[in-house]
Design an enzyme around this catalytic site. Structure first.
Site, PDB file in Angstrom:
ATOM      1  N   GLU A  13      39.397  47.811  49.663  1.00 13.32           N
ATOM      2  CA  GLU A  13      40.747  47.351  50.056  1.00 13.32           C
ATOM      3  C   GLU A  13      41.813  48.304  49.527  1.00 13.32           C
ATOM      4  O   GLU A  13      42.846  48.523  50.174  1.00 13.32           O
ATOM      5  CB  GLU A  13      40.961  45.911  49.564  1.00 13.32           C
ATOM      6  CG  GLU A  13      40.150  44.926  50.395  1.00 13.32           C
ATOM      7  CD  GLU A  13      39.688  43.685  49.649  1.00 13.32           C
ATOM      8  OE1 GLU A  13      40.266  43.344  48.605  1.00 13.32           O
ATOM      9  OE2 GLU A  13      38.713  43.049  50.116  1.00 13.32           O
TER      10      GLU A  13
ATOM     11  N   GLU B 280      29.490  48.200  48.003  1.00  9.65           N
ATOM     12  CA  GLU B 280      30.075  47.105  48.776  1.00  9.65           C
ATOM     13  C   GLU B 280      30.272  47.565  50.220  1.00  9.65           C
ATOM     14  O   GLU B 280      31.272  48.218  50.542  1.00  9.65           O
ATOM     15  CB  GLU B 280      31.442  46.717  48.196  1.00  9.65           C
ATOM     16  CG  GLU B 280      31.401  46.201  46.785  1.00  9.65           C
ATOM     17  CD  GLU B 280      32.593  45.295  46.484  1.00  9.65           C
ATOM     18  OE1 GLU B 280      32.356  44.140  46.111  1.00  9.65           O
ATOM     19  OE2 GLU B 280      33.752  45.724  46.651  1.00  9.65           O
TER      20      GLU B 280
ATOM     21  N   SER C   6      30.033  39.246  50.304  1.00  4.91           N
ATOM     22  CA  SER C   6      29.569  37.904  50.661  1.00  4.91           C
ATOM     23  C   SER C   6      28.389  37.425  49.819  1.00  4.91           C
ATOM     24  O   SER C   6      27.494  36.749  50.327  1.00  4.91           O
ATOM     25  CB  SER C   6      29.258  37.819  52.165  1.00  4.91           C
ATOM     26  OG  SER C   6      30.439  38.071  52.924  1.00  4.91           O
TER      27      SER C   6
ATOM     28  N   ASN D  31      35.620  39.297  41.272  1.00  3.74           N
ATOM     29  CA  ASN D  31      36.892  39.924  41.643  1.00  3.74           C
ATOM     30  C   ASN D  31      37.744  38.854  42.327  1.00  3.74           C
ATOM     31  O   ASN D  31      37.467  38.464  43.458  1.00  3.74           O
ATOM     32  CB  ASN D  31      36.606  41.098  42.594  1.00  3.74           C
ATOM     33  CG  ASN D  31      37.883  41.706  43.158  1.00  3.74           C
ATOM     34  OD1 ASN D  31      38.985  41.371  42.735  1.00  3.74           O
ATOM     35  ND2 ASN D  31      37.725  42.602  44.132  1.00  3.74           N
TER      36      ASN D  31
ATOM     37  N   LYS E 157      40.672  39.068  43.369  1.00  2.89           N
ATOM     38  CA  LYS E 157      41.631  39.639  44.339  1.00  2.89           C
ATOM     39  C   LYS E 157      43.005  39.007  44.127  1.00  2.89           C
ATOM     40  O   LYS E 157      43.367  38.667  43.001  1.00  2.89           O
ATOM     41  CB  LYS E 157      41.102  39.471  45.774  1.00  2.89           C
ATOM     42  CG  LYS E 157      39.674  40.033  45.908  1.00  2.89           C
ATOM     43  CD  LYS E 157      39.227  40.261  47.321  1.00  2.89           C
ATOM     44  CE  LYS E 157      37.816  40.845  47.315  1.00  2.89           C
ATOM     45  NZ  LYS E 157      37.305  41.139  48.639  1.00  2.89           N
TER      46      LYS E 157
ATOM     47  N   GLY F 128      34.003  39.664  52.595  1.00  2.00           N
ATOM     48  CA  GLY F 128      34.828  38.571  53.093  1.00  2.00           C
ATOM     49  C   GLY F 128      34.468  38.117  54.495  1.00  2.00           C
ATOM     50  O   GLY F 128      35.209  37.371  55.124  1.00  2.00           O
TER      51      GLY F 128
ATOM     52  N   HIS G  99      38.050  50.254  45.107  1.00  2.43           N
ATOM     53  CA  HIS G  99      37.673  49.134  45.972  1.00  2.43           C
ATOM     54  C   HIS G  99      38.079  49.464  47.412  1.00  2.43           C
ATOM     55  O   HIS G  99      39.120  50.071  47.649  1.00  2.43           O
ATOM     56  CB  HIS G  99      38.345  47.834  45.511  1.00  2.43           C
ATOM     57  CG  HIS G  99      37.780  46.626  46.184  1.00  2.43           C
ATOM     58  ND1 HIS G  99      38.159  46.264  47.462  1.00  2.43           N
ATOM     59  CD2 HIS G  99      36.840  45.740  45.801  1.00  2.43           C
ATOM     60  CE1 HIS G  99      37.468  45.187  47.813  1.00  2.43           C
ATOM     61  NE2 HIS G  99      36.666  44.847  46.826  1.00  2.43           N
TER      62      HIS G  99
HETATM   63  P1  13P Z   1      33.459  38.742  49.067  1.00  2.25           P
HETATM   64  O1  13P Z   1      32.425  38.311  48.033  1.00  2.25           O
HETATM   65  O2  13P Z   1      34.535  37.748  49.256  1.00  2.25           O
HETATM   66  O3  13P Z   1      32.811  39.202  50.318  1.00  2.25           O
HETATM   67  O4  13P Z   1      34.196  40.031  48.423  1.00  2.25           O
HETATM   68  C1  13P Z   1      33.449  41.080  47.940  1.00  2.25           C
HETATM   69  C2  13P Z   1      34.345  42.010  47.214  1.00  2.25           C
HETATM   70  O5  13P Z   1      35.141  42.699  47.814  1.00  2.25           O
HETATM   71  C3  13P Z   1      34.263  42.048  45.747  1.00  2.25           C
HETATM   72  O6  13P Z   1      34.969  43.121  45.223  1.00  2.25           O
END
Ligand code: 13P
Length: 252
Positions: free
Chosen positions: A97, A167, A212, A9, A11, A173, A95
């Site tokens: 976010e 997740e 992560s 992803n 982002k 992150g 997701h």
């Molecule tokens: P990170 O791997 O940067 O922690 O992000 C995970 C994520 O949100 C994937 O959709």
């Protein structure tokens, strides 16, 4: 059994130029034949990625989609039908976010899941608890609730047409990966919940871990019996690291 899937992803990262060099890096990876690979770039770069991926075993996904399949007056949105037309096979829905920053409720996530399926996309349903919820021992309730809305509408068979990504919000992150056993506990809980409804379908559902994931922790995570691959954020922006994570899924 279940085929592993590793998804990147991206982002809201990338420019045409940086995407070009990332694609160049991806084209040089050694991709194992027993792992499915998907990248979800910003929608703006889907076309660029599609053109570059033609000879690679890397599928395309989107990071979100509109909650309706039909064209309409939804300024700024992209329909799952348009994503399919652009070459996507997957789309992330729910997701964390999107849930926290864009107020996506379970109901909206469910509509997106439905619209994606109607267009022939495989929705990747993201679920996960916050740190506060984990500390209050609400993980099973929160994750179970996020799943239940989809199960009420589509059953386990419908969910199995998509993918589940666990997740934990506190691991996204932050560099704080869930311990493999900690993640496995939640994955097993998810599968047990599905198995109560339909054991055969439950065994088919791919459940990815995200939060992560890095080259140096991927194999331990993917070795867990109910972890069927990963949804990778930051580390998917580095072709070599992403390639290494994918190969770890092949070994695990
Ligand atoms: P990170 O791997 O940067 O922690 O992000 C995970 C994520 O949100 C994937 O959709």
């Amino acid at each position: 059994m279940r085929r592993p899937l590793v998804a990147g992803n991206w982002k809201m990262h990338g420019t045409r130029q940086s995407v070009e060099s990332l694609l160049q890096g991806l084209s040089q990876q050694d991709w194992p034949s027993d792992v499915d690979v998907m990248i979800a770039p910003p929608a703006l770069f889907i076309q660029q990625c599609r053109d570059a991926l033609t000879d690679l075993p890397v599928r395309l996904g989107a990071q979100s989609c509109a909650y309706q399949a039909e064209p309409g007056a939804l300024t700024g949105e992209i329909s799952p039908a348009q994503l399919r037309d652009a070459g996507c096979e997957f789309v992330l829905v729910g997701h964390s976010e999107r849930r926290s920053l864009f107020a996506e409720t379970d109901e909206i996530v469910c509509r997106k899941f439905a619209a994606a399926l109607a267009c022939g996309l495989r929705p990747v349903l993201c679920v996960g608890e916050t740190r506060e919820q984990r500390d209050a021992q609400l993980t099973a309730e929160v994750v179970g609730g996020q799943l239940q809305v989809i199960l009420d509408t589509f059953g386990v068979g419908g969910l199995a047409q998509g993918v589940v990504a666990y997740e934990p919000v506190w691991a996204i992150g932050t560099g704080l990966t869930a311990e493999p056993e900690q993640a496995q506990d939640v994955h097993a809980m998810i599968r047990a919940r599905l198995a109560m409804l339909d054991d055969e379908q439950a065994q088919r559902v791919q459940i990815l871990y995200g939060g992560s994931v890095k080259a140096d922790n991927a194999e331990a995570l993917f070795s867990m019996p109910d972890i069927d691959g990963g949804l990778v954020g930051g580390a998917s922006l580095n072709a070599d690291e992403f390639g290494a994570i994918v190969r770890a899924a092949g070994r695990a």
